[in-house]
Design a protein around this motif. Structure first.
Motif, PDB file in Angstrom:
ATOM      1  N   VAL A 140       9.134  -8.128   9.393  1.00  0.00           N
ATOM      2  CA  VAL A 140       9.209  -7.141   8.023  1.00  0.00           C
ATOM      3  C   VAL A 140       8.394  -6.607   6.897  1.00  0.00           C
ATOM      4  CG1 VAL A 140      11.295  -7.607   6.631  1.00  0.00           C
ATOM      5  CG2 VAL A 140      11.680  -8.499   8.261  1.00  0.00           C
ATOM      6  N   ASP A 141       8.324  -7.769   6.322  1.00  0.00           N
ATOM      7  CA  ASP A 141       6.902  -7.397   5.658  1.00  0.00           C
ATOM      8  C   ASP A 141       5.529  -5.778   6.293  1.00  0.00           C
ATOM      9  OD1 ASP A 141       7.880  -8.597   3.756  1.00  0.00           O
ATOM     10  OD2 ASP A 141       6.328 -10.095   3.584  1.00  0.00           O
ATOM     11  N   GLU A 142       5.355  -6.030   7.814  1.00  0.00           N
ATOM     12  CA  GLU A 142       4.621  -5.779   8.353  1.00  0.00           C
ATOM     13  C   GLU A 142       5.187  -4.202   8.231  1.00  0.00           C
ATOM     14  OE1 GLU A 142       2.970  -4.687  12.550  1.00  0.00           O
ATOM     15  OE2 GLU A 142       3.122  -6.937  12.119  1.00  0.00           O
ATOM     16  N   ALA A 143       6.410  -3.683   8.694  1.00  0.00           N
ATOM     17  CA  ALA A 143       7.592  -2.392   9.189  1.00  0.00           C
ATOM     18  C   ALA A 143       7.741  -1.809   7.129  1.00  0.00           C
ATOM     19  CB  ALA A 143       8.561  -2.759   9.260  1.00  0.00           C
ATOM     20  N   ALA A 144       7.951  -3.076   6.518  1.00  0.00           N
ATOM     21  CA  ALA A 144       7.970  -2.229   5.038  1.00  0.00           C
ATOM     22  C   ALA A 144       6.161  -1.840   4.826  1.00  0.00           C
ATOM     23  CB  ALA A 144       8.291  -3.428   3.929  1.00  0.00           C
ATOM     24  N   GLY A 145       5.184  -2.432   4.606  1.00  0.00           N
ATOM     25  CA  GLY A 145       4.318  -1.140   5.224  1.00  0.00           C
ATOM     26  C   GLY A 145       3.507  -0.289   5.541  1.00  0.00           C
ATOM     27  N   TYR A 146       4.508  -0.045   7.153  1.00  0.00           N
ATOM     28  CA  TYR A 146       4.365   1.207   7.330  1.00  0.00           C
ATOM     29  C   TYR A 146       5.170   2.392   6.744  1.00  0.00           C
ATOM     30  CZ  TYR A 146       2.148  -2.111  11.047  1.00  0.00           C
ATOM     31  OH  TYR A 146       1.105  -2.431  12.130  1.00  0.00           O
ATOM     32  N   ARG A 147       6.674   1.845   6.189  1.00  0.00           N
ATOM     33  CA  ARG A 147       7.343   2.366   6.342  1.00  0.00           C
ATOM     34  C   ARG A 147       6.781   3.295   4.438  1.00  0.00           C
ATOM     35  NH1 ARG A 147       9.888   5.886   7.466  1.00  0.00           N
ATOM     36  NH2 ARG A 147      11.031   4.884   9.038  1.00  0.00           N
ATOM     37  N   GLN A 148       5.983   2.608   3.300  1.00  0.00           N
ATOM     38  CA  GLN A 148       5.403   3.137   2.113  1.00  0.00           C
ATOM     39  C   GLN A 148       4.064   4.250   3.107  1.00  0.00           C
ATOM     40  OE1 GLN A 148       4.607  -1.121   1.002  1.00  0.00           O
ATOM     41  NE2 GLN A 148       4.741  -0.553  -1.411  1.00  0.00           N
ATOM     42  N   LEU A 149       3.788   3.503   3.499  1.00  0.00           N
ATOM     43  CA  LEU A 149       2.722   4.691   4.362  1.00  0.00           C
ATOM     44  C   LEU A 149       3.016   5.706   4.896  1.00  0.00           C
ATOM     45  CD1 LEU A 149      -0.201   2.504   6.340  1.00  0.00           C
ATOM     46  CD2 LEU A 149      -0.138   3.682   4.166  1.00  0.00           C
ATOM     47  N   MET A 150       4.407   6.055   5.114  1.00  0.00           N
ATOM     48  CA  MET A 150       4.705   7.021   4.869  1.00  0.00           C
ATOM     49  C   MET A 150       5.650   7.816   4.950  1.00  0.00           C
ATOM     50  SD  MET A 150       6.215   6.040   9.534  1.00  0.00           S
ATOM     51  CE  MET A 150       6.718   7.687  10.004  1.00  0.00           C
ATOM     52  N   ASP A 151       6.474   6.856   3.532  1.00  0.00           N
ATOM     53  CA  ASP A 151       7.281   8.043   2.818  1.00  0.00           C
ATOM     54  C   ASP A 151       6.178   8.041   1.768  1.00  0.00           C
ATOM     55  OD1 ASP A 151       9.123   7.189   4.544  1.00  0.00           O
ATOM     56  OD2 ASP A 151      10.518   5.332   3.567  1.00  0.00           O
ATOM     57  N   ARG A 152       5.497   7.551   1.070  1.00  0.00           N
ATOM     58  CA  ARG A 152       5.293   7.452  -0.165  1.00  0.00           C
ATOM     59  C   ARG A 152       3.593   8.657  -0.123  1.00  0.00           C
ATOM     60  NH1 ARG A 152       4.344   2.062  -3.928  1.00  0.00           N
ATOM     61  NH2 ARG A 152       3.159   3.931  -5.070  1.00  0.00           N
ATOM     62  N   PHE A 153       3.091   8.380   1.041  1.00  0.00           N
ATOM     63  CA  PHE A 153       2.058   9.032   1.075  1.00  0.00           C
ATOM     64  C   PHE A 153       1.408  10.108   2.440  1.00  0.00           C
ATOM     65  CE2 PHE A 153       0.834   4.581  -0.504  1.00  0.00           C
ATOM     66  CZ  PHE A 153       0.461   5.576  -2.017  1.00  0.00           C
ATOM     67  N   GLY A 154       3.140  10.485   3.137  1.00  0.00           N
ATOM     68  CA  GLY A 154       3.086  11.348   4.202  1.00  0.00           C
ATOM     69  C   GLY A 154       2.381  10.719   5.685  1.00  0.00           C
ATOM     70  N   ARG A 155       2.108   9.758   5.447  1.00  0.00           N
ATOM     71  CA  ARG A 155       1.438   9.684   6.925  1.00  0.00           C
ATOM     72  C   ARG A 155       2.274   9.412   8.088  1.00  0.00           C
ATOM     73  NH1 ARG A 155      -3.034  10.294   4.158  1.00  0.00           N
ATOM     74  NH2 ARG A 155      -3.981   9.217   2.668  1.00  0.00           N
ATOM     75  N   THR A 156       1.624  10.385   9.310  1.00  0.00           N
ATOM     76  CA  THR A 156       2.308  10.191  10.803  1.00  0.00           C
ATOM     77  C   THR A 156       1.936   8.583  11.219  1.00  0.00           C
ATOM     78  OG1 THR A 156       1.287  10.608  11.947  1.00  0.00           O
ATOM     79  CG2 THR A 156       2.322  12.346  10.611  1.00  0.00           C
ATOM     80  N   GLN A 157       3.213   8.558  12.749  1.00  0.00           N
ATOM     81  CA  GLN A 157       3.356   6.849  13.257  1.00  0.00           C
ATOM     82  C   GLN A 157       1.749   7.212  14.079  1.00  0.00           C
ATOM     83  OE1 GLN A 157       6.342   6.295  15.599  1.00  0.00           O
ATOM     84  NE2 GLN A 157       7.796   6.720  13.880  1.00  0.00           N
ATOM     85  N   GLU A 158       0.913   8.560  13.914  1.00  0.00           N
ATOM     86  CA  GLU A 158       0.079   9.001  15.268  1.00  0.00           C
ATOM     87  C   GLU A 158      -1.191   8.744  13.774  1.00  0.00           C
ATOM     88  OE1 GLU A 158       3.351  11.067  17.454  1.00  0.00           O
ATOM     89  OE2 GLU A 158       2.505  10.930  14.731  1.00  0.00           O
ATOM     90  N   GLN A 159      -1.878   8.505  12.990  1.00  0.00           N
ATOM     91  CA  GLN A 159      -2.009   8.155  12.020  1.00  0.00           C
ATOM     92  C   GLN A 159      -2.399   7.161  11.753  1.00  0.00           C
ATOM     93  OE1 GLN A 159      -1.131  11.187   8.873  1.00  0.00           O
ATOM     94  NE2 GLN A 159      -3.203  12.386   8.794  1.00  0.00           N
ATOM     95  N   MET A 160      -1.154   6.503  11.758  1.00  0.00           N
ATOM     96  CA  MET A 160      -1.110   4.837  11.274  1.00  0.00           C
ATOM     97  C   MET A 160      -2.055   4.436  12.485  1.00  0.00           C
ATOM     98  SD  MET A 160       1.460   4.068   8.598  1.00  0.00           S
ATOM     99  CE  MET A 160       2.736   4.557  10.649  1.00  0.00           C
ATOM    100  N   ALA A 161      -0.946   4.581  14.123  1.00  0.00           N
ATOM    101  CA  ALA A 161      -1.780   3.738  15.376  1.00  0.00           C
ATOM    102  C   ALA A 161      -3.077   3.972  14.824  1.00  0.00           C
ATOM    103  CB  ALA A 161      -1.270   4.191  15.845  1.00  0.00           C
ATOM    104  N   ASP A 162      -4.002   5.018  14.877  1.00  0.00           N
ATOM    105  CA  ASP A 162      -5.140   5.249  14.685  1.00  0.00           C
ATOM    106  C   ASP A 162      -5.744   4.541  14.186  1.00  0.00           C
ATOM    107  OD1 ASP A 162      -5.140   6.889  17.345  1.00  0.00           O
ATOM    108  OD2 ASP A 162      -5.120   9.261  16.002  1.00  0.00           O
TER     109      ASP A 162
END
Length: 299
Positions: A140-162
């Motif tokens: 849950v904390d891991e997913a929340a961290g990914y969501r923070q990057l997407m919502d607050r900083f506009g990161r895409t799933q592809e950017q985070m995966a790389d």
């Protein structure tokens, strides 16, 4: 207007660049008598936690074990901090909150730190990667961290995966866990459910009730998947169709669902080359996402 940050590749200026000078190989296993890389020692009361720390839960037993180790050997790996953005002569933790909390339990008055001039984006990025690499965030904390990057900083799933060295399907599956009810997320964070159990429950509206059954009966992931597929009012033809779906078809459904972050079902007619693929969505935003994906494929 142009922003220099927009020209950077990956996440911010790149997590590998952010971590290169603060995460030396084998730092946690080096002998305690070797020189520390700390730039200075700071009074523990001058340090504050990161308000955007992706880790929300700290196991008390693990903290006590770490505190005992620190009391005996000291802090081998310094905390990474930045100057506090609102308080002079104070610092904010970028990485190392577990060590900071354990040091307080161990009655340590000063802790070794490395100071870096990170902005908010870089601070969150480093906090996430540091936790994922060293402390195994709960799902849950891991997913929340990914969501923070997407919502607050506009990161895409592809950017985070790389940048994080994860597959895109892993990122997508993690984010889907945030669609679970709060009580189910709580059980997942506590370890009473595994990520496999949780992924099986995402697609059902009865997630809370089914999760209670999974915990009470100690069901396996496969048993949980079967429980989710079982209709409330048995309909033999429908149940028979679900149970007769071959493993390859079910695996393809899971792969496509993970890739798109949306529930996908495949109904393939046995002995024929035809069938039906259904994409589900829960909001107009998700429908728009589907339309964009299809449109790009038609270009």
């Amino acid at each position: 207007m142009s922003d220099k940050r927009e020209k950077r590749g990956g996440l911010g200026r790149g997590l590998s660049a952010l971590m290169a000078d603060i995460d030396p190989p084998n730092a946690e296993t080096r002998p305690a008598d070797q020189p520390r890389r700390a730039e200075l020692f700071v009074a523990i009361e001058r340090i504050e936690a990161n308000p955007d720390q992706p880790r929300r839960t700290f196991a008390e037993e693990q903290l006590e074990e770490l505190a005992a180790s620190i009391a005996q050997r000291g802090i081998i790996q310094p905390l990474i901090v930045r100057p506090h953005p609102e308080k002079s002569d104070a610092f904010q933790i970028v990485a190392g909150e577990r060590r900071w909390r354990a040091s307080q339990l161990a009655k340590i008055h000063e802790v070794p730190v490395i100071v870096r001039e990170f902005d908010d984006t870089e601070m969150l990025e480093v906090a996430i990667i540091e936790n994922i690499q060293r402390a195994d965030l709960n799902p849950v904390d891991e997913a929340a961290g990914y969501r923070q990057l997407m919502d607050r900083f506009g990161r895409t799933q592809e950017q985070m995966a790389d940048a994080l060295g994860k597959s895109r399907s892993h990122i997508a599956n993690s984010l889907r866990l945030l669609n679970l009810p709060a009580d189910v997320q709580g059980w997942l964070a506590e370890g009473r459910l595994t990520a496999g159990h949780a992924r099986a429950l995402v697609a059902t509206e009865a997630a809370s009730d089914l999760a209670r059954q999974v915990i009470a009966k100690n069901l396996s992931v496969r048993q949980t998947e079967a429980l989710v597929r079982k209709p409330d009012k048995p309909s033999k033809p429908k149940r028979s169709a679900d149970e007769s779906k071959d493993a390859d078809t079910r695996a393809l459904e899971q792969d496509l669902s993970a890739a798109m972050g949306l529930p996908i079902t495949i109904d393939h007619k046995s002995g024929a080359d035809t069938g039906k693929l259904t994409i589900g969505y829960k909001s107009l935003e998700q429908l728009d996402q589907i339309c964009q994906l299809i449109s790009r494929g038609l270009d």
